[in-house]
Design a protein around this motif. Structure first.
Motif, PDB file in Angstrom:
ATOM      1  N   UNK A 126       0.584 -15.720 -82.501  1.00 12.88           N
ATOM      2  CA  UNK A 126      -0.659 -16.223 -83.061  1.00 12.88           C
ATOM      3  C   UNK A 126      -1.130 -15.257 -84.135  1.00 12.88           C
ATOM      4  N   UNK A 127      -1.434 -15.781 -85.320  1.00 10.20           N
ATOM      5  CA  UNK A 127      -1.805 -14.948 -86.456  1.00 10.20           C
ATOM      6  C   UNK A 127      -3.135 -15.425 -87.021  1.00 10.20           C
ATOM      7  N   UNK A 128      -3.882 -14.466 -87.564  1.00 10.24           N
ATOM      8  CA  UNK A 128      -5.140 -14.817 -88.213  1.00 10.24           C
ATOM      9  C   UNK A 128      -5.489 -13.725 -89.199  1.00 10.24           C
ATOM     10  N   UNK A 129      -6.265 -14.080 -90.222  1.00  9.60           N
ATOM     11  CA  UNK A 129      -6.691 -13.129 -91.246  1.00  9.60           C
ATOM     12  C   UNK A 129      -8.072 -13.515 -91.732  1.00  9.60           C
ATOM     13  N   UNK A 130      -8.864 -12.487 -92.099  1.00 14.38           N
ATOM     14  CA  UNK A 130     -10.128 -12.740 -92.778  1.00 14.38           C
ATOM     15  C   UNK A 130     -10.168 -11.892 -94.041  1.00 14.38           C
ATOM     16  N   UNK A 131     -11.335 -11.587 -94.529  1.00 13.21           N
ATOM     17  CA  UNK A 131     -11.430 -10.890 -95.812  1.00 13.21           C
ATOM     18  C   UNK A 131     -10.896  -9.470 -95.760  1.00 13.21           C
ATOM     19  N   UNK A 132     -11.044  -8.780 -94.631  1.00 13.33           N
ATOM     20  CA  UNK A 132     -10.680  -7.360 -94.583  1.00 13.33           C
ATOM     21  C   UNK A 132      -9.744  -7.009 -93.445  1.00 13.33           C
ATOM     22  N   UNK A 133      -9.502  -7.896 -92.507  1.00 12.10           N
ATOM     23  CA  UNK A 133      -8.749  -7.572 -91.294  1.00 12.10           C
ATOM     24  C   UNK A 133      -7.714  -8.649 -91.033  1.00 12.10           C
ATOM     25  N   UNK A 134      -6.539  -8.233 -90.537  1.00 12.09           N
ATOM     26  CA  UNK A 134      -5.539  -9.171 -90.043  1.00 12.09           C
ATOM     27  C   UNK A 134      -5.214  -8.813 -88.600  1.00 12.09           C
ATOM     28  N   UNK A 154      -4.614  -5.407-101.104  1.00 11.42           N
ATOM     29  CA  UNK A 154      -4.457  -6.583-100.249  1.00 11.42           C
ATOM     30  C   UNK A 154      -5.754  -7.365-100.093  1.00 11.42           C
ATOM     31  N   UNK A 155      -6.886  -6.682-100.229  1.00 14.40           N
ATOM     32  CA  UNK A 155      -8.166  -7.380-100.140  1.00 14.40           C
ATOM     33  C   UNK A 155      -8.299  -8.418-101.248  1.00 14.40           C
ATOM     34  N   UNK A 156      -7.673  -8.167-102.387  1.00 10.14           N
ATOM     35  CA  UNK A 156      -7.754  -9.080-103.528  1.00 10.14           C
ATOM     36  C   UNK A 156      -6.770 -10.235-103.446  1.00 10.14           C
ATOM     37  N   UNK A 157      -5.951 -10.309-102.394  1.00 18.88           N
ATOM     38  CA  UNK A 157      -5.036 -11.430-102.241  1.00 18.88           C
ATOM     39  C   UNK A 157      -5.817 -12.739-102.105  1.00 18.88           C
ATOM     40  N   UNK A 158      -5.191 -13.819-102.507  1.00 10.80           N
ATOM     41  CA  UNK A 158      -5.766 -15.136-102.249  1.00 10.80           C
ATOM     42  C   UNK A 158      -5.693 -15.443-100.750  1.00 10.80           C
ATOM     43  N   UNK A 159      -6.416 -16.472-100.329  1.00 15.73           N
ATOM     44  CA  UNK A 159      -6.469 -16.799 -98.901  1.00 15.73           C
ATOM     45  C   UNK A 159      -5.080 -17.119 -98.357  1.00 15.73           C
ATOM     46  N   UNK A 160      -4.314 -17.897 -99.101  1.00 14.34           N
ATOM     47  CA  UNK A 160      -2.961 -18.238 -98.657  1.00 14.34           C
ATOM     48  C   UNK A 160      -2.084 -16.999 -98.567  1.00 14.34           C
ATOM     49  N   UNK A 161      -2.215 -16.078 -99.521  1.00 15.39           N
ATOM     50  CA  UNK A 161      -1.417 -14.857 -99.493  1.00 15.39           C
ATOM     51  C   UNK A 161      -1.789 -13.991 -98.298  1.00 15.39           C
ATOM     52  N   UNK A 162      -3.062 -13.920 -97.959  1.00 15.78           N
ATOM     53  CA  UNK A 162      -3.482 -13.144 -96.792  1.00 15.78           C
ATOM     54  C   UNK A 162      -2.908 -13.736 -95.510  1.00 15.78           C
TER      55      UNK A 162
END
Length: 224
Positions: free
Chosen positions: A1-9, A35-43
């Protein structure tokens, strides 16, 4: 299970057992300035790549299902044209037999996101006490034992070869040191010790149980 937000994965590695998801290991990290500047899909894709790199020894040669709430990831693996970063990640994942499944946010376990964020950032949520946060931040992975298995574990740590018929608190501490935990661990341990027949037979010796003492006549040399 994977998840990401603006600053944390964050990720959780688990295995299906009797149609139940059993967590094995969880890990999280904060994103760096780039990595913070990645797009949502990239994160979201970065989480998958980080997950497979972290657990590579467990996942190589096995069928792996990735649960994510970002459905666009299913199409990135088959997309022929993309930016160099995504193409490099796709090449890294080609050695794995993986399947990406879309998981709605409402279906995700409620504890997952909080645990990943606490491990990565060290910030406690308002609904957690300091003691609960300290247990999450100490770096020790404990397996929460179902009630039906607690009696067997207490038998090994109290009556078995690694036991010794110690008291309730000491036996519970040995269980925790071995990586097991239960919400009512100390209560169950004390009840188990009280019900132990050997412990009750070998309780504290009273004055009535002591052997009578006879005085010894001490004689110096040549007194007799």
């Amino acid at each position: 299970m994977c998840d990401a937000n603006d600053v944390v994965v964050g990720e959780v590695l688990g295995q299906r057992k009797e149609k139940m998801f059993m967590p094995i290991y969880y890990v999280g990290r904060t994103l760096n300035d780039a990595q913070v500047n990645y797009a949502t899909t990239e994160k979201e894709f970065f989480v998958v790549v980080f997950d497979f790199d972290k657990f590579r020894s467990y996942l190589v040669g096995s069928k792996v299902i990735v649960h994510t709430d970002h459905s666009a990831l299913k199409y990135l693996l088959s997309k022929k044209e993309s930016n160099p970063r995504l193409m490099r990640w796709v090449l890294l994942l080609q050695e794995f037999d993986l399947e990406i499944k879309d998981r709605k946010v409402s279906e995700r376990p409620p504890w997952y996101a909080d645990v990943a964020n606490i491990l990565a950032s060290g910030w406690l949520t308002r609904d957690l006490s300091r003691d609960q946060g300290r247990k999450l931040q100490d770096g020790v992975i404990r397996m929460c034992v179902p009630e039906r298995d607690m009696a067997s574990i207490l038998y090994h740590f109290h009556d078995g070869a690694v036991g010794g018929h110690y008291g309730g608190n000491y036996t519970a501490a040995k269980v925790i040191e071995a990586g097991f935990y239960g919400p009512t661990l100390y209560k169950d341990t004390r009840a188990y010790v009280v019900a132990c027949d050997k412990c009750q037979r070998a309780s504290n010796i009273s004055k009535r149980d002591e052997m009578p003492l006879n005085s010894i006549l001490v004689c110096e040399i040549f007194d007799v």
